[in-house]
Design a protein around this motif. Structure first.
Motif, mmCIF file in Angstrom:
data_model
loop_
_atom_site.group_PDB
_atom_site.id
_atom_site.type_symbol
_atom_site.label_atom_id
_atom_site.label_comp_id
_atom_site.label_asym_id
_atom_site.label_seq_id
_atom_site.Cartn_x
_atom_site.Cartn_y
_atom_site.Cartn_z
ATOM 1 N N SER A 121 -8.063 4.694 3.952
ATOM 2 C CA SER A 121 -7.729 3.291 3.734
ATOM 3 C C SER A 121 -8.661 2.639 2.726
ATOM 4 O O SER A 121 -9.829 3.021 2.595
ATOM 5 C CB SER A 121 -7.811 2.528 5.060
ATOM 6 O OG SER A 121 -7.740 1.134 4.859
ATOM 7 N N TYR A 122 -8.141 1.640 2.027
ATOM 8 C CA TYR A 122 -8.942 0.849 1.086
ATOM 9 C C TYR A 122 -10.123 0.177 1.784
ATOM 10 O O TYR A 122 -11.122 -0.149 1.141
ATOM 11 C CB TYR A 122 -8.059 -0.213 0.407
ATOM 12 C CG TYR A 122 -7.670 -1.364 1.307
ATOM 13 C CD1 TYR A 122 -8.430 -2.543 1.340
ATOM 14 C CD2 TYR A 122 -6.566 -1.286 2.146
ATOM 15 C CE1 TYR A 122 -8.086 -3.605 2.169
ATOM 16 C CE2 TYR A 122 -6.218 -2.331 2.985
ATOM 17 C CZ TYR A 122 -6.977 -3.491 2.983
ATOM 18 O OH TYR A 122 -6.650 -4.535 3.812
ATOM 19 N N ARG A 123 -10.020 -0.010 3.105
ATOM 20 C CA ARG A 123 -11.109 -0.654 3.847
ATOM 21 C C ARG A 123 -12.371 0.201 3.854
ATOM 22 O O ARG A 123 -13.466 -0.297 4.103
ATOM 23 C CB ARG A 123 -10.669 -0.937 5.287
ATOM 24 C CG ARG A 123 -9.573 -1.991 5.412
ATOM 25 C CD ARG A 123 -9.270 -2.295 6.876
ATOM 26 N NE ARG A 123 -8.257 -3.334 7.027
ATOM 27 C CZ ARG A 123 -6.957 -3.115 7.094
ATOM 28 N NH1 ARG A 123 -6.499 -1.853 7.028
ATOM 29 N NH2 ARG A 123 -6.091 -4.097 7.225
ATOM 30 N N HIS A 165 -12.489 5.245 -5.260
ATOM 31 C CA HIS A 165 -12.097 3.843 -5.419
ATOM 32 C C HIS A 165 -10.604 3.655 -5.203
ATOM 33 O O HIS A 165 -9.812 4.609 -5.291
ATOM 34 C CB HIS A 165 -12.486 3.360 -6.820
ATOM 35 C CG HIS A 165 -13.934 3.585 -7.129
ATOM 36 N ND1 HIS A 165 -14.917 2.673 -6.856
ATOM 37 C CD2 HIS A 165 -14.572 4.683 -7.644
ATOM 38 C CE1 HIS A 165 -16.091 3.167 -7.204
ATOM 39 N NE2 HIS A 165 -15.912 4.382 -7.675
ATOM 40 N N GLU A 166 -10.243 2.388 -4.981
ATOM 41 C CA GLU A 166 -8.848 2.055 -4.700
ATOM 42 C C GLU A 166 -7.985 2.112 -5.950
ATOM 43 O O GLU A 166 -6.828 2.523 -5.893
ATOM 44 C CB GLU A 166 -8.760 0.654 -4.080
ATOM 45 C CG GLU A 166 -7.343 0.220 -3.753
ATOM 46 C CD GLU A 166 -7.284 -1.188 -3.165
ATOM 47 O OE1 GLU A 166 -6.159 -1.644 -2.863
ATOM 48 O OE2 GLU A 166 -8.347 -1.823 -3.022
ATOM 49 N N ASP A 167 -8.533 1.684 -7.089
ATOM 50 C CA ASP A 167 -7.707 1.599 -8.296
ATOM 51 C C ASP A 167 -8.534 1.858 -9.553
ATOM 52 O O ASP A 167 -9.759 2.033 -9.495
ATOM 53 C CB ASP A 167 -7.015 0.230 -8.385
ATOM 54 C CG ASP A 167 -7.987 -0.945 -8.289
ATOM 55 O OD1 ASP A 167 -9.144 -0.797 -8.750
ATOM 56 O OD2 ASP A 167 -7.603 -2.000 -7.759
ATOM 57 N N ASP A 225 -11.492 -0.689 -10.409
ATOM 58 C CA ASP A 225 -12.748 -0.506 -9.674
ATOM 59 C C ASP A 225 -13.452 0.773 -10.118
ATOM 60 O O ASP A 225 -14.689 0.853 -10.112
ATOM 61 C CB ASP A 225 -12.489 -0.467 -8.165
ATOM 62 C CG ASP A 225 -13.760 -0.731 -7.361
ATOM 63 O OD1 ASP A 225 -14.434 -1.746 -7.654
ATOM 64 O OD2 ASP A 225 -14.093 0.083 -6.495
ATOM 65 N N GLN A 272 -4.271 4.218 1.591
ATOM 66 C CA GLN A 272 -3.468 3.015 1.788
ATOM 67 C C GLN A 272 -4.169 1.870 1.085
ATOM 68 O O GLN A 272 -5.318 1.534 1.394
ATOM 69 C CB GLN A 272 -3.304 2.683 3.270
ATOM 70 C CG GLN A 272 -2.420 1.457 3.482
ATOM 71 C CD GLN A 272 -2.289 1.064 4.948
ATOM 72 O OE1 GLN A 272 -3.146 1.397 5.750
ATOM 73 N NE2 GLN A 272 -1.228 0.346 5.274
ATOM 74 N N LYS A 273 -3.506 1.252 0.097
ATOM 75 C CA LYS A 273 -4.105 0.189 -0.710
ATOM 76 C C LYS A 273 -3.976 -1.157 0.002
ATOM 77 O O LYS A 273 -3.269 -1.297 1.007
ATOM 78 C CB LYS A 273 -3.437 0.152 -2.078
ATOM 79 C CG LYS A 273 -3.585 1.475 -2.851
ATOM 80 C CD LYS A 273 -2.888 1.425 -4.186
ATOM 81 C CE LYS A 273 -3.588 0.457 -5.135
ATOM 82 N NZ LYS A 273 -3.004 0.511 -6.497
ATOM 83 N N SER A 274 -4.656 -2.140 -0.534
ATOM 84 C CA SER A 274 -4.690 -3.461 0.108
ATOM 85 C C SER A 274 -3.317 -4.121 0.143
ATOM 86 O O SER A 274 -3.059 -4.980 0.986
ATOM 87 C CB SER A 274 -5.689 -4.372 -0.616
ATOM 88 O OG SER A 274 -5.391 -4.451 -2.001
ATOM 89 N N ASP A 275 -2.408 -3.716 -0.761
ATOM 90 C CA ASP A 275 -1.057 -4.285 -0.742
ATOM 91 C C ASP A 275 -0.098 -3.501 0.149
ATOM 92 O O ASP A 275 1.105 -3.778 0.176
ATOM 93 C CB ASP A 275 -0.507 -4.381 -2.166
ATOM 94 C CG ASP A 275 -0.354 -2.998 -2.836
ATOM 95 O OD1 ASP A 275 -0.601 -1.978 -2.162
ATOM 96 O OD2 ASP A 275 0.012 -2.961 -4.027
ATOM 97 N N GLY A 276 -0.617 -2.516 0.862
ATOM 98 C CA GLY A 276 0.200 -1.738 1.780
ATOM 99 C C GLY A 276 0.779 -0.464 1.187
ATOM 100 O O GLY A 276 1.288 0.383 1.930
#
Length: 481
Positions: free
Chosen positions: A128-130, A169-171, A174, A248-252
């Motif tokens: 997860s992005y978290r 990283h998420e994207d 970043d 899983q990114k912050s936008d789902g």
């Protein structure tokens, strides 16, 4: 600062000087261990290494990096999964093929680097992005079958002090931010040791295997050759797609993670030794010197007890103030021999104590960087050392940068560039259109190696020195290790 200027009095070339200093100063034993390309850190050198590693750890830990320790062995099926990566390392890998007398079902590689091993594990650890960004690092040995002539600390088969950082990283944005953070961290590490450098984006044909692009730090050794001392790689999603690191990114939505990696080796210590050293031997920055202050009593049979009592007082004063102090009480050596011994080992300050110092309640302090002596009152000694310890590193850095900058030149004439690299040496910057064909041709024409391009450099108004079309950047060229 030319090789001739620095080493004339020793009658040695830089390479001979470097090997001689490592041996005589008892830093690193190279060439006697019966496995090519592998050296032994001796106690004095190991302490230098420890203090340098502490600096590296400080900058990484303070920016949210977490230290880990991965296994030394990487199964062949894991190492070979990212095709571009293994192609870049296939001729450098050491393989373990047997356990005792039994052939292994899967060959095991002595890690050349750890992108594949860690990415495989991240596919289990991070979902997860978290949990992001995640910034790991380790300081370990890596092994590469170097087939060219090996050199102590500079070109070895066991890189025994390899700091490799790996981030997730998420994207893309970043990931790019992390590249800039890594460049900033490395700049601070090298600045803290007084190592001058240029930062270049490596050309496409010289990037890290499996990376989108590579940024490198290069310095100049006294013989005018360039030494790569650090690299930062934007790996994009090249490894995470292969190892199914889905986040899983912050936008789902679900996407593959983005990665960077960056490394420093014992070349950082080789650079400190080579750049700051002189004809007398090592010149160590104050904060990484195993012994920061050596006290040498100047005694006769009549003054022995008085001088040694005073010397002990000086020792306790300085050591209680937090400095690494050594009192040289060897009777078998004359004071002059002790002076030479500790100067060669690069001890920043030498405190001389004789009967005149006792009677005057002062000490005589010799600085290794400037070779100057000063009389310092005992009451002012601690404050003097505190001030000099700051000045000392600043002085080493200032003169290293001055020498470094004097050997970087911008030219648009191929014949002059070739002459410069084959006589003066250093770094030449030449206008370049950006094509691989012209870049490789330029290296051939000037008889040098490509380092890459400066970051954010404007080449408007220049034409490529190879094809004559409009230049969009400058290519840095040098003689490399």
């Amino acid at each position: 600062m030319s090789e001739v200027q620095v080493y004339r009095d020793l009658g040695r070339s830089f390479s001979e000087w470097f090997d001689y200093v490592l041996e005589v100063a008892e830093v690193y034993d190279y060439g006697r261990y019966p496995a090519k390309g592998m050296g032994v850190w001796l106690p004095y050198g190991f302490k230098i290494r420890e203090y340098v590693i502490n600096i590296i750890r400080k900058f990484l830990d303070s920016t949210g990096h977490e230290e880990i320790l991965l296994p030394l062995l990487i199964p062949e099926n894991i190492l070979s999964k990212e095709s571009e990566h293994i192609k870049g390392f296939e001729d450098q890998v050491f393989w373990v093929t047997h356990g005792g007398l039994e052939p292994l079902d899967v060959k095991l590689a002595l890690r050349p680097t750890s992108e594949t091993a860690l990415t495989y594990l991240e596919s289990f650890w991070i979902k997860s992005y978290r949990q992001l960004p995640k910034k790991f690092y380790q300081i370990v040995s890596v092994f590469r079958y170097e087939t060219r002539a090996t050199r102590a600390m500079i070109r070895v088969r066991e890189v025994s002090t390899f700091k490799e950082a790996h981030t997730l990283h998420e994207d893309f944005n970043d990931c790019e931010r992390q590249v800039l953070e890594a460049v900033d961290i490395y700049s601070k590490i090298f600045d803290s040791l007084g190592i001058p450098y240029v930062i270049s984006k490596r050309p496409e044909w010289d990037k890290f295997a499996g990376a989108i692009y590579t940024i490198a730090f290069d310095t100049l050794l006294p013989d005018g050759r360039v030494l790569q001392i650090g690299t930062v790689h934007n790996l994009g999603q090249n490894f995470t797609k292969v190892f199914e690191v889905r986040i899983q990114k912050s936008d789902g939505s679900i996407d593959y993670g983005w990665q960077t990696s960056y490394g420093i080796s014992e070349r950082i210590i080789a650079s400190v030794i080579a750049i700051h050293g002189d004809r007398r031997g090592l010149v160590l920055p104050f904060h990484i010197a195993p012994i920061q202050i050596v006290i040498i009593p100047l005694i006769t049979a009549e003054t022995r007890d008085t001088v040694l009592k005073y010397s002990k007082k000086v020792f306790e004063l300085l050591s209680s103030s937090g400095y690494r102090v050594y009192e040289d009480l060897r009777d078998e050596l004359r004071p002059g021999e002790k002076f030479y011994y500790w100067e060669f080992k690069g001890v920043p300050l030498r405190v001389e104590v004789g009967v005149r110092e006792v009677e005057g309640n002062y000490v005589t302090v010799f600085r290794r960087d400037t070779l100057e002596r000063s009389k310092v009152s005992l009451n002012e000694l601690v404050s003097y050392v505190e001030r000099v310890s700051r000045e000392y590193n600043e002085n080493l850095s200032r003169r290293a940068w001055q020498a470094f900058k004097s050997r970087i030149i911008r030219l648009a004439d191929i014949s002059k560039a070739k002459e410069y690299l084959n006589t003066v040496r250093g770094i030449v910057e030449m206008p370049w259109c950006g094509s691989q064909e012209c870049g490789l041709k330029l290296a051939e024409l000037v008889d040098g190696d490509t380092l890459g391009t400066p970051l954010n450099e404007d080449a408007s108004g220049y034409n490529c020195v190879v094809c004559g079309s409009k230049a969009n950047t400058f290519m840095r060229l040098a003689k490399k290790y």
